[in-house]
Enzyme design. Structure first.
Site, short mmCIF file in Angstrom:
data_model
loop_
_atom_site.label_atom_id
_atom_site.label_comp_id
_atom_site.label_asym_id
_atom_site.label_seq_id
_atom_site.Cartn_x
_atom_site.Cartn_y
_atom_site.Cartn_z
N HIS A 56 4.79 6.19 -2.60
CA HIS A 56 5.46 4.94 -2.95
C HIS A 56 4.80 3.76 -2.24
O HIS A 56 4.09 3.94 -1.26
CB HIS A 56 6.95 5.00 -2.57
N HIS A 63 0.86 -1.18 0.00
CA HIS A 63 0.00 0.00 0.00
C HIS A 63 0.90 1.24 0.00
O HIS A 63 2.11 1.13 0.19
CB HIS A 63 -0.89 0.02 1.26
#
Length: 188
Positions: free
Chosen positions: A130, A43
């Protein structure tokens, strides 16, 4: 009142997660000293809240909903592989995210501002979207891992993110366990 360890995240879309997991699996063959994240933990964290009083949960959700109602869906592309803080001293291996319409960083900053009155400190570091693939634990075979990173190119098709997730992280001796407490739609 008990406390919860919380963070707000963009969950990786189901059609992209296997592609990111495949990159992680390929990097894992380097046998470097890295603790790799399992599929269910792939995630992008928008805001780490840390240990939070459970009684604040309704207010936290309300504040996030307030920002999310004013936000258009996010248009992203997952692209690039790198490491923080640098290639000379890698600590985190990641897949990057490109903000195609320019609203991800402003959304993240609005979340920071909205939660500040509840006592959550603003993140000092610049936001860099990211997905963490792994955390470097030692220097064993790092050079080989860096060569593998250089050899991989990755770019997903554009995706539309229509919700964010408030996630509870429970620390256990075997590693943390994530539970999504609430998904909050982006609905401007």
């Amino acid at each position: 009142m008990p406390s919860l360890r919380l963070f707000l995240a963009i969950e990786t879309p189901p059609d992209i997660r296997p592609r990111i997991a495949a990159i992680r699996d390929r990097l894992e063959t380097s046998d470097a000293d890295v603790k790799w994240e399992p599929d269910e933990k792939l995630h992008a964290t928008l805001k780490f809240l840390g240990s939070s009083d459970e009684g604040l949960l309704p207010e936290i959700v309300s504040y996030i909903e307030g920002v999310s109602k004013q936000s258009d869906p996010l248009h992203l592309k997952y692209a690039g592989i790198g490491c923080f803080p640098s290639r000379r001293a890698p600590r985190v291996i990641w897949v990057g995210m490109e903000d195609l319409k320019g609203n991800l960083t402003s959304f993240q900053q609005e979340i920071e501002s909205a939660l500040a009155p509840l006592g959550f400190e603003r993140e000092e570091r610049k936001f860099h979207a990211h997905v963490t693939l792994g955390r470097v634990k030692g220097n064993r075979k790092i050079k080989g891992l860096l060569r593998k990173i250089e050899s991989i190119t990755f770019e997903s098709q554009p995706v539309e993110i229509r919700e964010v997730a408030l996630i509870k992280s429970e620390l256990r001796p075997s590693g943390s366990i994530y539970t999504t407490l609430k998904t909050i739609p982006l609905s401007k």
